[in-house]
Structure formats: structure tokens, C-alpha cells
Design an enzyme around this catalytic site. Structure first.
Site, short mmCIF file in Angstrom:
data_model
loop_
_atom_site.label_atom_id
_atom_site.label_comp_id
_atom_site.label_asym_id
_atom_site.label_seq_id
_atom_site.Cartn_x
_atom_site.Cartn_y
_atom_site.Cartn_z
N GLY A 13 0.83 -1.21 0.00
CA GLY A 13 0.00 0.00 0.00
C GLY A 13 0.86 1.25 0.00
O GLY A 13 0.48 2.28 0.56
N TYR A 159 -14.11 -3.65 9.85
CA TYR A 159 -12.83 -2.93 10.01
C TYR A 159 -12.27 -3.19 11.42
O TYR A 159 -11.09 -3.49 11.59
CB TYR A 159 -13.02 -1.43 9.76
CG TYR A 159 -11.71 -0.67 9.72
CD1 TYR A 159 -10.92 -0.63 8.57
CD2 TYR A 159 -11.23 0.00 10.85
CE1 TYR A 159 -9.71 0.05 8.54
CE2 TYR A 159 -10.02 0.68 10.83
CZ TYR A 159 -9.27 0.70 9.67
OH TYR A 159 -8.06 1.38 9.66
P1 NAP Z 1 -4.57 5.21 1.76
O1 NAP Z 1 -3.99 6.58 1.63
O2 NAP Z 1 -5.87 4.90 1.12
O3 NAP Z 1 -3.46 4.18 1.27
C1 NAP Z 1 -3.69 2.79 1.22
C2 NAP Z 1 -3.05 2.22 -0.02
O4 NAP Z 1 -3.30 0.81 -0.04
C3 NAP Z 1 -3.66 2.80 -1.31
O5 NAP Z 1 -2.64 3.09 -2.25
C4 NAP Z 1 -4.54 1.67 -1.79
O6 NAP Z 1 -4.74 1.66 -3.19
C5 NAP Z 1 -3.71 0.46 -1.35
N1 NAP Z 1 -4.50 -0.76 -1.40
C6 NAP Z 1 -5.83 -0.92 -1.22
N2 NAP Z 1 -6.19 -2.19 -1.42
C7 NAP Z 1 -5.05 -2.87 -1.73
C8 NAP Z 1 -4.76 -4.22 -2.06
N3 NAP Z 1 -5.74 -5.14 -2.14
N4 NAP Z 1 -3.49 -4.57 -2.32
C9 NAP Z 1 -2.49 -3.64 -2.28
N5 NAP Z 1 -2.71 -2.36 -2.00
C10 NAP Z 1 -3.97 -1.97 -1.71
O7 NAP Z 1 -4.76 4.83 3.30
P2 NAP Z 1 -3.89 5.14 4.61
O8 NAP Z 1 -4.70 6.03 5.46
O9 NAP Z 1 -2.50 5.49 4.26
O10 NAP Z 1 -3.94 3.71 5.28
C11 NAP Z 1 -2.82 2.85 5.39
C12 NAP Z 1 -3.08 1.87 6.52
O11 NAP Z 1 -3.24 2.60 7.74
C13 NAP Z 1 -4.33 1.03 6.36
O12 NAP Z 1 -4.08 -0.29 6.81
C14 NAP Z 1 -5.33 1.70 7.27
O13 NAP Z 1 -6.32 0.82 7.75
C15 NAP Z 1 -4.41 2.15 8.38
N6 NAP Z 1 -4.93 3.23 9.22
C16 NAP Z 1 -5.20 4.46 8.70
C17 NAP Z 1 -5.72 5.46 9.52
C18 NAP Z 1 -6.03 6.84 9.02
O14 NAP Z 1 -6.63 7.62 9.76
N7 NAP Z 1 -5.67 7.19 7.80
C19 NAP Z 1 -5.96 5.18 10.88
C20 NAP Z 1 -5.68 3.91 11.37
C21 NAP Z 1 -5.16 2.94 10.54
P3 NAP Z 1 -6.10 2.36 -3.75
O15 NAP Z 1 -6.03 3.78 -3.32
O16 NAP Z 1 -5.98 2.18 -5.22
O17 NAP Z 1 -7.22 1.61 -3.11
#
Ligand code: NAP
Length: 255
Positions: A13, A159
Site C-alpha cells: 500500500g 474494520y
Molecule cells: P490510503 O492513503 O488509502 O493508502 C492505502 C493504499 O493501499 C492505497 O494506495 C490503496 O490503493 C492500497 N491498497 C488498497 N487495497 C489494496 C490491495 N488489495 N493490495 C495492495 N494495496 C492496496 O490509506 P492510509 O490512510 O494510508 O492507510 C494505510 C493503513 O493505515 C491502512 O491499513 C489503514 O487501515 C491504516 N490506518 C489508517 C488510519 C487513518 O486515519 N488514515 C488510521 C488507522 C489505521 P487504492 O487507493 O488504489 O485503493
């Protein structure tokens, strides 16, 4: 001396948000980084940015839900880049539908979220296990506040279950792989401004306020806030830390 010299780090990701920031942070600390993302173009753009800043980075498209592709990717990375010593399981999605919505939506959410956020972590870890075990590797899994609680805001049970699962998997793996010198930890981000929650931030300030009311540090996090803890857990600074979760949530769980 940079903290991650001589390491090869895989980040899933890595084309966006937290994963992208971690990959850039690891590269600055001397690691050669492999950026994987279902969105291959985004991963390639992030890798290009790292190289432009003087770092070493490769990128490949990978959907973490596809077990066979994960195995093939591990072989390709071993052949083209080298033995992986750090794995960051970051790829994830979030949705805010509860259990009481339309059946189709509830079932879809369960299947998508569990297959990416939890089974995806298993798939990639399993695929890269051999080099990690052979090289006293480090695994960093991205959990959440929801590794402990359901939220005060609408959120899907899938989730919450997936992120509880990530923490459970982290502990089980730490227990099993410790004898090989492999350390396995998690990070629990709070509300971090990334594309994952861009729409909610734009359309629902009340929801953001609920988060901020429970965040003693009084601000949302930035992807860069996750980088220091991610470097700590991947480097020798945390040589005696395993099976832990580092919360990077502005103090959310204190209120
Ligand atoms: P993000 O900006 O949406 O980045 C996630 C990345 O993962 C995106 O590039 C997405 O691609 C990719 N992805 C989605 N499905 C995938 C798959 N099947 N295989 C490979 N890559 C995939 O989200 P983020 O906020 O950085 O989140 C990263 C992690 O942190 C996640 O596990 C999330 O649950 C966790 N997290 C985030 C927050 C928050 O507040 N942001 C809080 C707690 C935990 P697409 O965009 O093309 O889908």
C-alpha cells in the site's frame, strides 16, 4: 550512520498515505525500498520521488488479496532486488457502514475488508517469510485504534474485526518467530489525514470533531507522524521490542 543501512524493506500500500511516507522515511535512513500497491502507477510515482531525492526504490503492482501473486512477487523481489529484511504490512481500506445496512453492502464490506486488511497481511507475510527468517527480519503491521475499540463514530464491524485480527496476528507471529530473531510489532495510528478519509474530512466536520475531542494533542495526524515509530520498530533501536503495538494516535485512548 543511517538507521536502516543494508536493509531491504517491502512496504505494501506504498502508493499513498501512510505507506508512501514510511517508504520515503525508510529510504532516507538508507534502506533499499520496494513499494507494492494495487495501484501500480501510484507506487511507481512514489518510487520515482524517492529516487529523485537520492534514495533507492523499486515498485511493483500487487494486490495483497491474491495469494499466488504474493508468492510470485516474493520470488521476483528475491531475484531482482535481494533478500527482504523488513516487511511493512500497510495496505488497507476502511468503510463506515454498520451491521444494520442492506445485506449486500454489509456482506461486501466484510469480504473486502477482511480479505485486504487481514488475509492480505497473512498472504504477504507468508510469501516473504523465508528471507525474513533467514535474516533476523522485522515485521511492522499497521493496526489502528480499532485494534482495541469500536469507534465513537460510525464504523464497520469488519474494520474493527480486521484490526483486532492484525494485532492478534502480530502477537502470535512474534511468539513463534522470536527464536529466529524475527521481531514482529504493530503501529496503531489514530486519525491520520490521508486519501483514505479525504471524503469524510471534506463532507463531515462533525465526525472529525468527535475524533479531535478525544485527541489530547488536539490535531489530526499526518502520514509523517507514523514514520519515526515505523523506523524505530524496523531498526536496531527496538532490538528488544517484539509483540508490541506502538499507538500513534495523539493520545486518543486516554480520554
Ligand atoms: P490510503 O492513503 O488509502 O493508502 C492505502 C493504499 O493501499 C492505497 O494506495 C490503496 O490503493 C492500497 N491498497 C488498497 N487495497 C489494496 C490491495 N488489495 N493490495 C495492495 N494495496 C492496496 O490509506 P492510509 O490512510 O494510508 O492507510 C494505510 C493503513 O493505515 C491502512 O491499513 C489503514 O487501515 C491504516 N490506518 C489508517 C488510519 C487513518 O486515519 N488514515 C488510521 C488507522 C489505521 P487504492 O487507493 O488504489 O485503493
Amino acid at each position: 550512520m543511517p538507521l536502516l543501512d543494508n536493509h531491504i524493506a517491502v512496504v505494501t500500500g506504498a502508493g499513498s498515505g501512510i505507506g508512501r511516507a514510511i517508504a520515503a522515511g525508510y529510504a532516507k535512513e538508507g534502506a533499499r525500498v520496494v513499494l507494492l500497491d494495487v495501484n501500480g502507477e501510484a507506487a511507481a510515482a512514489a518510487a520515482k520521488e524517492i529516487r529523485a531525492a537520492g534514495g533507492r526504490a523499486e515498485s511493483f503492482a500487487l494486490d495483497v488479496t491474491k495469494r499466488g501473486d504474493c508468492v510470485a512477487m516474493a520470488k521476483q523481489v528475491a531475484a531482482e532486488v535481494g533478500p527482504v529484511t523488513i516487511l511493512v504490512n500497510n495496505a488497507g481500506i476502511a468503510r463506515r457502514n454498520g451491521m444494520l445496512g442492506a445485506d449486500d453492502a454489509v456482506i461486501n464490506d466484510w469480504e473486502d475488508i477482511i480479505s485486504i486488511n487481514l488475509t492480505g497481511v497473512f498472504n504477504v507475510t507468508h510469501a516473504f517469510l523465508a528471507p525474513l527468517r533467514a535474516n533476523r527480519g522485522r515485521i511492522v503491521n499497521i493496526g489502528s485504534i480499532q485494534s482495541f475499540v469500536h469507534l465513537r463514530t460510525p464504523s464497520s464491524p469488519a474494520y474493527t474485526a480486521s484490526k483486532h485480527g492484525v494485532l492478534g496476528f502480530t502477537k502470535a507471529l512474534a511468539a513463534e518467530l522470536g527464536k529466529d530473531g524475527v521481531r514482529v510489532n504493530a503501529i496503531g495510528p489514530g486519525f491520520i489525514e490521508t486519501p483514505l478519509n479525504e471524503r469524510v474530512r471534506a463532507s463531515n466536520p462533525d465526525l472529525v470533531k468527535v475524533f479531535m475531542d478525544h485527541t489530547p494533542l488536539g490535531r489530526p495526524g499526518k502520514p509523517e507522524d507514523i514514520v519515526g515509530p515505523a523506523i524505530f520498530l524496523a531498526s536496531d533501536l527496538s532490538a528488544y521490542v517484539s509483540g508490541s503495538i506502538v499507538m500513534v494516535d495523539g493520545g486518543y485512548r486516554t480520554i
